[in-house]
Enzyme design. Structure first.
Site, PDB file in Angstrom:
ATOM      1  N   GLU A 269       0.771  -1.264  -0.126  1.00 56.60           N
ATOM      2  CA  GLU A 269      -0.125  -0.118  -0.054  1.00 56.60           C
ATOM      3  C   GLU A 269       1.009   1.166  -0.179  1.00 56.60           C
ATOM      4  O   GLU A 269       1.444   1.675   1.179  1.00 56.60           O
ATOM      5  CB  GLU A 269      -1.049   0.127   1.087  1.00 56.60           C
ATOM      6  CG  GLU A 269      -1.651  -1.061   1.168  1.00 56.60           C
ATOM      7  CD  GLU A 269      -2.960  -1.186   0.288  1.00 56.60           C
ATOM      8  OE1 GLU A 269      -3.172  -0.012  -0.495  1.00 56.60           O
ATOM      9  OE2 GLU A 269      -3.608  -2.107  -0.014  1.00 56.60           O
ATOM     10  N   CYS A 303      -2.653   8.720   2.451  1.00 50.71           N
ATOM     11  CA  CYS A 303      -2.281   8.383   1.104  1.00 50.71           C
ATOM     12  C   CYS A 303      -3.397   8.679   0.144  1.00 50.71           C
ATOM     13  O   CYS A 303      -3.257   8.515  -1.015  1.00 50.71           O
ATOM     14  CB  CYS A 303      -2.181   6.940   1.473  1.00 50.71           C
ATOM     15  SG  CYS A 303      -3.483   5.869   1.861  1.00 50.71           S
TER      16      CYS A 303
END
Length: 516
Positions: A269, A303
């Protein structure tokens, strides 16, 4: 307890005092701290909250060994029983929500509602995993051979390593751990060295759940505290067959090949240079609210933060001046204070990166609104004014992620053109479009539209729910965590064929007769 937990600031509202009280209530043991350990700082004030005893390399290897042994016992526990452990963990998190959420605010700098929201994510994924513990199902598959049955079964994989980042110091662990544990895996967690206290607090909560459950094998959940060296041990150990790593794309470029070299499974990720499109038909009031949260929430340190905004030329002059006004009036300051929407950056290095990106944007012809150091705060934290930058084109810093509250805004005129611009960056995490045009909405989420793992309509790219699989494509790494069928990454699949007849027909009509 050593002097390491004494507040080091004489300020009347000491973060260290508050954190010390929370850590005591959550049951973090004194042995976790040492006067010469790694300092745990608060970005709110810059003060040292405590000094944390780091894990040595030998201790890290021993912890992985314990986790490996625990896995061999835990995999034999029926999955619904494993789900009972996670149910108890969810109960403990509910009881500790206020304290743990507050600790997230103190150590990561999130505003209070975001700190509490992160713990709610942990509770939600526990609920999801409890239900999942009775649904770890495979398929029964049609077979061409008479008196045969073909099916697939799913089995625990082994030790699951988790490397998490500072911006979601507890939720990311839970996305992985709740699923891995009901799947029958053990978990070894290496948290960010910038958020060690929340990791210790979470581990104390896990241990309370384990005590209530009874029979949890020693080493089922381990925590490794330290820097890069400790993370590398987790990445390189052959006893860890699956590893989830959250961080920058640069980190992923180092971790991914090492995992591939030993044929370990990678759940990466990584970065996200996320964009939104505001179409001519968009509800501009809705878009403005969605953009503001997505771009400035968590001080731009998600993110999924919105970093690029494409606005159709027909509505540009209606929307962008309103956005500029919001950027100029948003409340910045101590995240504990009521009404604060933008807290501190994690450290000065984050601010310096932001300043460099803004200088580069100006050099490329960008018009910067906001930005710079925000100094109207009565402490030593690093606070920045969110920046909205009107750019002539998608060049320079626009093409890469800067982990700070910068939003680059550009005009567009053609839908196909803006889709191409949207997809013309390395990362592929999250995306959104604001439109009331059904054709545009469907085109955006189609195979020819957004190339991201998350594609939203009339909401921003930030704030995913745990029910859907979370993750992205391209330089975001391709990993998936949390909901949907992300659980399959933590298990191994076996295809089984059972012959309950007295003959031995071979597939594809192959003949191989021998004298028996």
């Amino acid at each position: 307890m050593t002097a390491s937990l004494k507040p080091v600031s004489s300020a009347p509202a000491s973060v260290a005092d508050e954190a010390r009280a929370i850590l005591a209530r959550l049951g973090v043991p004194e042995s976790a701290f040492a006067s010469t350990g790694r300092p745990a700082l608060s970005p709110i004030t810059g003060e040292v909250i405590a000094h944390v005893r780091e894990t040595t390399p030998d201790e890290a290897k021993a912890a992985i060994g314990r986790a490996d042994a625990a896995f061999k016992a835990w995999r034999k526990v029926p999955a619904p029983k494993r789900g009972e452990f996670i149910r108890l963990l969810g109960e403990e998190l509910r009881a500790a929500k206020d304290d743990l959420g507050r600790l997230v605010t103190l150590e990561a700098g999130k505003i209070v509602s975001e700190g509490l929201g992160e713990v709610q994510e942990m509770i939600d994924i526990c609920d999801f995993a409890v239900g999942l513990s009775r649904q770890l199902y495979g398929l029964t598959i049609a077979t061409e051979r008479a008196d045969h049955r073909m099916m697939e079964t799913w089995h625990p994989l082994g030790v699951c390593g988790v490397i998490s980042a500072f911006n979601f110091p507890v939720a990311v662990w839970s996305w992985n751990a709740a699923l891995a544990l009901v799947c029958g895996d053990s978990v070894v967690w290496k948290p960010s060295e910038k958020t060690l206290l929340t990791a210790l607090a979470t581990h104390a909560i896990v241990e309370r759940a384990a005590k209530r459950f009874g029979g949890v094998p020693e080493g089922l959940c381990e925590v490794l505290l330290g820097g890069r060296e400790i993370g590398e041990i987790l990445v390189e150990d052959h006893r860890v067959p699956v590893l989830s790593a959250t961080g920058s794309t640069a980190m992923g470029r180092q971790v991914g090949p090492k995992l591939a070299e030993r044929f370990a499974r990678a759940i990466l990720e990584l970065g996200g240079n996320n964009a939104a499109i505001v179409a001519p038909s968009a509800d501009l009031d809705l878009a403005l609210r969605g953009i503001a949260f997505a771009a400035m929430g968590t001080a731009g340190q998600r993110c999924t933060t919105l970093r690029r905004l494409f606005v159709h030329e027909s509505v540009y002059d209606q929307l962008v001046p309103r956005l500029v006004k919001v950027y100029g009036s948003v409340k910045i300051g101590d995240p504990r204070a009521e009404g604060t929407l933008v807290g501190p950056l994690i450290d000065k290095a984050a601010f310096d990166n932001m300043e460099r990106a803004l200088d580069e944007a100006r050099a490329a012809g960008g018009k910067v609104h906001g930005g710079g150091r925000y100094t109207d705060v009565a402490n030593e934290g690093v606070y920045a004014r969110p920046a909205l930058v009107e750019m002539p084109s998608q060049t320079g810093p626009v093409t890469r992620e800067t982990f700070a509250p910068i939003l680059y805004v550009m005009r567009y005129s053609d839908f196909d053109e803006v889709i191409a611009l949207h997809n013309a960056v390395g990362a592929g995490l999250s995306s959104s479009i604001f439109t009331l045009n059904l054709r545009e909405a469907e085109a955006f989420v189609s195979a020819a539209g957004s190339d991201c793992g998350i594609a939203n309509v009339n909401i921003g790219p930030s704030g995913a729910e745990i029910g859907g699989a979370f993750g992205g494509e391209k330089e975001t790494g391709g990993g998936r965590e949390s909901g949907s069928d992300a659980w399959k990454a933590y298990m191994r699949r076996a295809t089984n064929t059972i012959n309950y007849g007295s003959t031995l027909p071979l597939a594809q009509g192959v003949k191989f007769d021998v004298d028996a």
